[in-house]
Design a protein around this motif. Structure first.
Motif, PDB file in Angstrom:
ATOM      1  N   ILE A  75       0.842  -1.205   0.000  1.00 37.86           N
ATOM      2  CA  ILE A  75       0.000   0.000   0.000  1.00 37.86           C
ATOM      3  C   ILE A  75       0.875   1.253   0.000  1.00 37.86           C
ATOM      4  CG2 ILE A  75      -1.750   1.312   1.284  1.00 37.86           C
ATOM      5  CD1 ILE A  75      -2.775  -1.406   2.361  1.00 37.86           C
ATOM      6  N   GLU A  76       1.932   1.232   0.804  1.00 37.32           N
ATOM      7  CA  GLU A  76       2.880   2.362   0.824  1.00 37.32           C
ATOM      8  C   GLU A  76       3.459   2.601  -0.569  1.00 37.32           C
ATOM      9  OE1 GLU A  76       3.746   4.414   3.284  1.00 37.32           O
ATOM     10  OE2 GLU A  76       3.608   3.399   5.208  1.00 37.32           O
ATOM     11  N   ARG A  77       3.826   1.517  -1.254  1.00 43.17           N
ATOM     12  CA  ARG A  77       4.414   1.632  -2.597  1.00 43.17           C
ATOM     13  C   ARG A  77       3.395   2.192  -3.590  1.00 43.17           C
ATOM     14  NH1 ARG A  77       3.706  -1.637  -6.336  1.00 43.17           N
ATOM     15  NH2 ARG A  77       3.264  -3.431  -4.996  1.00 43.17           N
ATOM     16  N   LEU A  78       2.147   1.729  -3.507  1.00 37.93           N
ATOM     17  CA  LEU A  78       1.084   2.251  -4.381  1.00 37.93           C
ATOM     18  C   LEU A  78       0.976   3.764  -4.262  1.00 37.93           C
ATOM     19  CD1 LEU A  78      -1.979  -0.135  -3.877  1.00 37.93           C
ATOM     20  CD2 LEU A  78      -0.773   0.311  -6.020  1.00 37.93           C
ATOM     21  N   ILE A  79       0.947   4.230  -3.031  1.00 38.22           N
ATOM     22  CA  ILE A  79       0.799   5.669  -2.796  1.00 38.22           C
ATOM     23  C   ILE A  79       2.010   6.415  -3.336  1.00 38.22           C
ATOM     24  CG2 ILE A  79       0.617   7.445  -1.005  1.00 38.22           C
ATOM     25  CD1 ILE A  79      -0.929   5.173   0.601  1.00 38.22           C
ATOM     26  N   SER A  80       3.180   5.882  -3.069  1.00 43.27           N
ATOM     27  CA  SER A  80       4.410   6.514  -3.545  1.00 43.27           C
ATOM     28  C   SER A  80       4.468   6.572  -5.073  1.00 43.27           C
ATOM     29  CB  SER A  80       5.614   5.747  -2.985  1.00 43.27           C
ATOM     30  OG  SER A  80       6.804   6.244  -3.514  1.00 43.27           O
ATOM     31  N   ASP A  81       4.115   5.455  -5.719  1.00 42.27           N
ATOM     32  CA  ASP A  81       4.188   5.369  -7.183  1.00 42.27           C
ATOM     33  C   ASP A  81       3.231   6.331  -7.877  1.00 42.27           C
ATOM     34  OD1 ASP A  81       6.075   3.385  -6.922  1.00 42.27           O
ATOM     35  OD2 ASP A  81       4.760   1.736  -7.533  1.00 42.27           O
ATOM     36  N   HIS A  82       2.106   6.619  -7.247  1.00 42.31           N
ATOM     37  CA  HIS A  82       1.046   7.406  -7.903  1.00 42.31           C
ATOM     38  C   HIS A  82       0.773   8.726  -7.186  1.00 42.31           C
ATOM     39  CE1 HIS A  82       0.142   3.932 -10.434  1.00 42.31           C
ATOM     40  NE2 HIS A  82       0.256   3.215  -9.346  1.00 42.31           N
ATOM     41  N   TYR A  83       1.686   9.125  -6.322  1.00 45.94           N
ATOM     42  CA  TYR A  83       1.442  10.246  -5.414  1.00 45.94           C
ATOM     43  C   TYR A  83       1.066  11.537  -6.142  1.00 45.94           C
ATOM     44  CZ  TYR A  83       1.995  13.160  -1.263  1.00 45.94           C
ATOM     45  OH  TYR A  83       1.770  14.023  -0.220  1.00 45.94           O
ATOM     46  N   SER A  84       1.843  11.934  -7.125  1.00 45.19           N
ATOM     47  CA  SER A  84       1.578  13.233  -7.769  1.00 45.19           C
ATOM     48  C   SER A  84       0.252  13.199  -8.532  1.00 45.19           C
ATOM     49  CB  SER A  84       2.728  13.641  -8.689  1.00 45.19           C
ATOM     50  OG  SER A  84       2.917  12.686  -9.696  1.00 45.19           O
ATOM     51  N   LEU A  85      -0.044  12.091  -9.191  1.00 46.63           N
ATOM     52  CA  LEU A  85      -1.319  11.976  -9.904  1.00 46.63           C
ATOM     53  C   LEU A  85      -2.496  12.028  -8.923  1.00 46.63           C
ATOM     54  CD1 LEU A  85      -2.822  11.470 -12.571  1.00 46.63           C
ATOM     55  CD2 LEU A  85      -2.569   9.013 -12.148  1.00 46.63           C
ATOM     56  N   LEU A  86      -2.361  11.326  -7.794  1.00 48.74           N
ATOM     57  CA  LEU A  86      -3.427  11.317  -6.799  1.00 48.74           C
ATOM     58  C   LEU A  86      -3.652  12.703  -6.215  1.00 48.74           C
ATOM     59  CD1 LEU A  86      -2.514   7.940  -5.095  1.00 48.74           C
ATOM     60  CD2 LEU A  86      -4.569   8.397  -6.454  1.00 48.74           C
ATOM     61  N   LEU A  87      -2.581  13.449  -5.994  1.00 50.33           N
ATOM     62  CA  LEU A  87      -2.732  14.820  -5.493  1.00 50.33           C
ATOM     63  C   LEU A  87      -3.454  15.696  -6.511  1.00 50.33           C
ATOM     64  CD1 LEU A  87       0.560  15.720  -3.591  1.00 50.33           C
ATOM     65  CD2 LEU A  87      -1.653  15.048  -2.655  1.00 50.33           C
ATOM     66  N   THR A  88      -3.177  15.475  -7.790  1.00 51.75           N
ATOM     67  CA  THR A  88      -3.884  16.218  -8.843  1.00 51.75           C
ATOM     68  C   THR A  88      -5.373  15.900  -8.802  1.00 51.75           C
ATOM     69  OG1 THR A  88      -1.924  16.194 -10.238  1.00 51.75           O
ATOM     70  CG2 THR A  88      -4.006  16.634 -11.338  1.00 51.75           C
ATOM     71  N   PHE A  89      -5.706  14.610  -8.737  1.00 54.63           N
ATOM     72  CA  PHE A  89      -7.113  14.212  -8.675  1.00 54.63           C
ATOM     73  C   PHE A  89      -7.777  14.722  -7.388  1.00 54.63           C
ATOM     74  CE2 PHE A  89      -6.136  10.394 -11.592  1.00 54.63           C
ATOM     75  CZ  PHE A  89      -6.597  11.081 -12.715  1.00 54.63           C
ATOM     76  N   ARG A  90      -7.008  14.831  -6.309  1.00 53.77           N
ATOM     77  CA  ARG A  90      -7.560  15.295  -5.033  1.00 53.77           C
ATOM     78  C   ARG A  90      -8.106  16.724  -5.140  1.00 53.77           C
ATOM     79  NH1 ARG A  90      -7.584  13.579   0.154  1.00 53.77           N
ATOM     80  NH2 ARG A  90      -7.612  15.144   1.809  1.00 53.77           N
ATOM     81  N   GLN A  91      -7.559  17.502  -6.051  1.00 50.17           N
ATOM     82  CA  GLN A  91      -7.992  18.895  -6.229  1.00 50.17           C
ATOM     83  C   GLN A  91      -9.212  19.006  -7.146  1.00 50.17           C
ATOM     84  OE1 GLN A  91      -6.414  20.946  -4.222  1.00 50.17           O
ATOM     85  NE2 GLN A  91      -5.168  19.175  -3.692  1.00 50.17           N
TER      86      GLN A  91
END
Length: 199
Positions: A75-91
């Protein structure tokens, strides 16, 4: 055929959900913990914050799987691998979800699904981008005409589900009309109607 709920349906579902579902506390706690973890305002990691919801709202997935240190590392790796994209979607809001997003969504959903299953993937993605990624479970997906397949094969179904939920949110008038997160409101409606049969 899935109907587009009315504001009255959404309000009836909210009353039923509050009366019958005590686990909403865990959703609220996990939502707040994820926000704090992303802002660096807690000692918990984002993965630990997500685990709060996974251990309570996704118990069925873990009946035959261990939530061990390897799973946690995944789960940690998933978040790390996709972090910037997820932050974009978060907005963003599901109301500005478009066809250009779908390739990225299929990719990130499949990565999460392989580790968390199709229901856990949607739950985690929703917590990470709560106004962009809708929630589902097996009963809801089936009711919408997308019975879930094997793990790793559901990303296209999820994109199609997102298209329908976007249409529902727009027809309801969005957050301004609903008065709270439309994706959570629609999930409560779906859960009460299709998963539990309370309404």
């Amino acid at each position: 055929m899935v109907q587009i709920p009315t504001i009255q349906d959404i309000e009836a579902a909210r009353r039923s959900f509050e009366a019958n579902e005590p686990r909403d506390l865990f959703y609220r706690a996990a939502t707040e913990l994820v926000s704090l973890a992303l802002e660096g305002r807690t000692s918990l990691s984002v993965a630990e914050a997500l685990a709060v919801l996974l251990q309570t709202w996704n118990k069925m997935f873990y009946q035959y799987r261990k939530f061990d240190s390897q799973h946690f590392a995944d789960i940690e790796r998933l978040i790390s691998d996709h972090y910037s994209l997820l932050l974009t979607f978060r907005q963003r809001s599901i109301e500005d979800f478009n066809q250009e997003d779908e390739g990225k969504i299929r990719s990130v959903f499949k990565a999460f699904e392989v580790i968390l299953g199709p229901v856990g993937a949607a739950k985690c993605l929703h917590l990470l981008a709560p106004h962009f990624f809708p929630l589902w479970d097996r009963a809801i997906a089936k009711a919408y005409g997308f019975p879930l397949g094997k793990i790793g094969t559901n990303a296209e179904r999820y994109c199609r589900f997102m298209r329908i939920v976007k249409e529902q949110v727009q027809s309801l008038g969005g957050e301004q009309t609903i008065g709270r997160n439309p994706l959570k409101a629609i999930d409560e409606y779906n859960y009460c109607k299709y998963t539990k049969g309370w309404i």
